[in-house]
Design a protein around this motif. Structure first.
Motif, PDB file in Angstrom:
ATOM      1  N   TRP A  16       0.830  -1.209   0.000  1.00  0.00           N
ATOM      2  CA  TRP A  16       0.000   0.000   0.000  1.00  0.00           C
ATOM      3  C   TRP A  16       0.868   1.264   0.000  1.00  0.00           C
ATOM      4  CZ3 TRP A  16      -5.078   1.366  -0.354  1.00  0.00           C
ATOM      5  CH2 TRP A  16      -5.470   2.610   0.152  1.00  0.00           C
ATOM      6  N   SER A  17       1.914   1.267   0.792  1.00  0.00           N
ATOM      7  CA  SER A  17       2.799   2.433   0.906  1.00  0.00           C
ATOM      8  C   SER A  17       3.530   2.718  -0.394  1.00  0.00           C
ATOM      9  CB  SER A  17       3.812   2.224   2.037  1.00  0.00           C
ATOM     10  OG  SER A  17       3.145   2.064   3.267  1.00  0.00           O
ATOM     11  N   SER A  18       3.775   1.666  -1.183  1.00  0.00           N
ATOM     12  CA  SER A  18       4.450   1.843  -2.477  1.00  0.00           C
ATOM     13  C   SER A  18       3.445   2.015  -3.615  1.00  0.00           C
ATOM     14  CB  SER A  18       5.368   0.651  -2.762  1.00  0.00           C
ATOM     15  OG  SER A  18       4.618  -0.552  -2.848  1.00  0.00           O
ATOM     16  N   ARG A  19       2.171   2.301  -3.209  1.00  0.00           N
ATOM     17  CA  ARG A  19       1.076   2.544  -4.157  1.00  0.00           C
ATOM     18  C   ARG A  19       0.699   1.310  -4.969  1.00  0.00           C
ATOM     19  NH1 ARG A  19      -0.156   7.727  -3.907  1.00  0.00           N
ATOM     20  NH2 ARG A  19       1.413   9.269  -3.286  1.00  0.00           N
ATOM     21  N   ASN A  20       1.017   0.148  -4.442  1.00  0.00           N
ATOM     22  CA  ASN A  20       0.603  -1.109  -5.069  1.00  0.00           C
ATOM     23  C   ASN A  20      -0.721  -1.533  -4.449  1.00  0.00           C
ATOM     24  OD1 ASN A  20       0.276  -3.639  -6.155  1.00  0.00           O
ATOM     25  ND2 ASN A  20       1.920  -4.590  -4.949  1.00  0.00           N
ATOM     26  N   ARG A  21      -1.795  -1.460  -5.232  1.00  0.00           N
ATOM     27  CA  ARG A  21      -3.118  -1.807  -4.704  1.00  0.00           C
ATOM     28  C   ARG A  21      -3.479  -3.271  -4.974  1.00  0.00           C
ATOM     29  NH1 ARG A  21      -1.619   2.109  -2.583  1.00  0.00           N
ATOM     30  NH2 ARG A  21      -2.678   4.139  -2.458  1.00  0.00           N
ATOM     31  N   ASP A  22      -2.553  -4.008  -5.568  1.00  0.00           N
ATOM     32  CA  ASP A  22      -2.801  -5.420  -5.875  1.00  0.00           C
ATOM     33  C   ASP A  22      -2.408  -6.276  -4.678  1.00  0.00           C
ATOM     34  OD1 ASP A  22      -3.536  -7.655  -7.290  1.00  0.00           O
ATOM     35  OD2 ASP A  22      -1.605  -7.857  -8.309  1.00  0.00           O
ATOM     36  N   ILE A  23      -3.156  -6.110  -3.593  1.00  0.00           N
ATOM     37  CA  ILE A  23      -2.883  -6.832  -2.348  1.00  0.00           C
ATOM     38  C   ILE A  23      -3.674  -8.131  -2.349  1.00  0.00           C
ATOM     39  CG2 ILE A  23      -3.115  -6.729   0.171  1.00  0.00           C
ATOM     40  CD1 ILE A  23      -2.849  -3.647  -0.121  1.00  0.00           C
ATOM     41  N   SER A  24      -3.038  -9.218  -1.964  1.00  0.00           N
ATOM     42  CA  SER A  24      -3.696 -10.528  -2.004  1.00  0.00           C
ATOM     43  C   SER A  24      -4.674 -10.701  -0.847  1.00  0.00           C
ATOM     44  CB  SER A  24      -2.653 -11.649  -1.964  1.00  0.00           C
ATOM     45  OG  SER A  24      -2.065 -11.714  -0.665  1.00  0.00           O
ATOM     46  N   THR A  25      -5.590 -11.621  -1.020  1.00  0.00           N
ATOM     47  CA  THR A  25      -6.542 -11.932   0.046  1.00  0.00           C
ATOM     48  C   THR A  25      -5.821 -12.446   1.284  1.00  0.00           C
ATOM     49  OG1 THR A  25      -8.228 -12.500  -1.608  1.00  0.00           O
ATOM     50  CG2 THR A  25      -8.582 -13.298   0.634  1.00  0.00           C
ATOM     51  N   ALA A  26      -4.784 -13.248   1.067  1.00  0.00           N
ATOM     52  CA  ALA A  26      -4.014 -13.789   2.203  1.00  0.00           C
ATOM     53  C   ALA A  26      -3.362 -12.666   2.997  1.00  0.00           C
ATOM     54  CB  ALA A  26      -2.957 -14.762   1.690  1.00  0.00           C
ATOM     55  N   GLN A  27      -2.853 -11.662   2.300  1.00  0.00           N
ATOM     56  CA  GLN A  27      -2.233 -10.532   2.990  1.00  0.00           C
ATOM     57  C   GLN A  27      -3.274  -9.725   3.759  1.00  0.00           C
ATOM     58  OE1 GLN A  27      -0.383  -8.688  -0.424  1.00  0.00           O
ATOM     59  NE2 GLN A  27       1.638  -9.549   0.061  1.00  0.00           N
ATOM     60  N   ALA A  28      -4.456  -9.575   3.174  1.00  0.00           N
ATOM     61  CA  ALA A  28      -5.537  -8.865   3.866  1.00  0.00           C
ATOM     62  C   ALA A  28      -5.963  -9.624   5.119  1.00  0.00           C
ATOM     63  CB  ALA A  28      -6.723  -8.684   2.921  1.00  0.00           C
ATOM     64  N   LYS A  29      -6.041 -10.937   5.011  1.00  0.00           N
ATOM     65  CA  LYS A  29      -6.432 -11.755   6.164  1.00  0.00           C
ATOM     66  C   LYS A  29      -5.389 -11.665   7.280  1.00  0.00           C
ATOM     67  CE  LYS A  29      -9.353 -15.190   3.896  1.00  0.00           C
ATOM     68  NZ  LYS A  29      -9.530 -16.611   3.528  1.00  0.00           N
ATOM     69  N   GLU A  30      -4.129 -11.562   6.887  1.00  0.00           N
ATOM     70  CA  GLU A  30      -3.070 -11.419   7.889  1.00  0.00           C
ATOM     71  C   GLU A  30      -3.272 -10.151   8.710  1.00  0.00           C
ATOM     72  OE1 GLU A  30       1.780 -10.677   8.166  1.00  0.00           O
ATOM     73  OE2 GLU A  30       0.741 -10.614   6.233  1.00  0.00           O
TER      74      GLU A  30
END
Length: 202
Positions: free
Chosen positions: A141-155
């Motif tokens: 997110w900080s590097s403006r990458n909005r392609d965050i995985s579901t696993a990362q969101a769950k973490e």
């Protein structure tokens, strides 16, 4: 300010909305709130709306239960029961924050710093924020990458395979409510919530 709040609540929101706002003001995004506590707060917000006709100085607890049930089943603003207590849903938290802002609740919904300064809650908040900004999702997110995985969101929300239904909802709502007035973290969490909700709808 409080007189204005009571007047607007008495004239505008439905009973279902009043009880949902009561849950919000009692910390229902963070923990389960007892029905009787909701009853007292709802009566403070909208005097006369939840009392007996014959005994107008007495709160009708059955009316509170009915409208809490409506807020759960019809409005999807709360979850829980009379036995387990009541919590806000994601939808309920978003609605309550907007409603509180619109009716000028600055004297009730004080900022996090005012409420927790120097407290154990403040220390817990700082630890949680430090945890969030150490995650892979925040790095993206900080590097403006909005392609965050579901696993990362769950973490971020600490959602594992056991966290389903109401427990999953409670985890998401609890964390989001902690950072309502954090203009850096709140948009980040909102983005992750969209990812998680998209997965749940599939």
């Amino acid at each position: 300010m409080k007189k204005r709040l009571q007047k607007e609540l008495t004239n505008d929101p439905s009973q279902m909305e009043v009880v949902a706002l009561a849950v919000h003001l009692l910390g229902g995004a963070q923990r389960a709130v007892d029905t009787e506590d909701v009853a007292v707060k709802a009566h403070q917000l909208a005097p006369g709306r939840f009392t007996w006709k014959k005994y107008p100085d007495q709160i009708n607890l059955e009316l509170i239960r009915v409208y809490l049930s409506d807020a759960k089943m019809k409005g999807e603003l709360v979850l829980g029961s009379g036995r387990t207590g009541w919590r806000l849903t994601q939808k309920g938290l978003k609605w309550a924050e907007e409603a509180a802002h619109e009716i000028g609740q600055l004297d009730i919904s004080r900022s996090r710093a005012e409420l927790r300064s120097g407290s154990v809650d403040e220390q817990r908040w700082r630890r949680e924020r430090a945890r969030l900004i150490s995650t892979a999702a925040w790095a993206g997110w900080s590097s403006r990458n909005r392609d965050i995985s579901t696993a990362q969101a769950k973490e971020v929300f600490r959602i594992d395979s056991y966290a389903r239904g109401d427990l999953r909802e409670a985890k998401i709502t609890r964390l989001r409510s902690q950072f309502t007035d954090d203009h850096e973290v709140a948009p980040f969490l909102d983005h992750l919530i969209k990812i998680l909700n998209s997965e749940a709808e599939q």
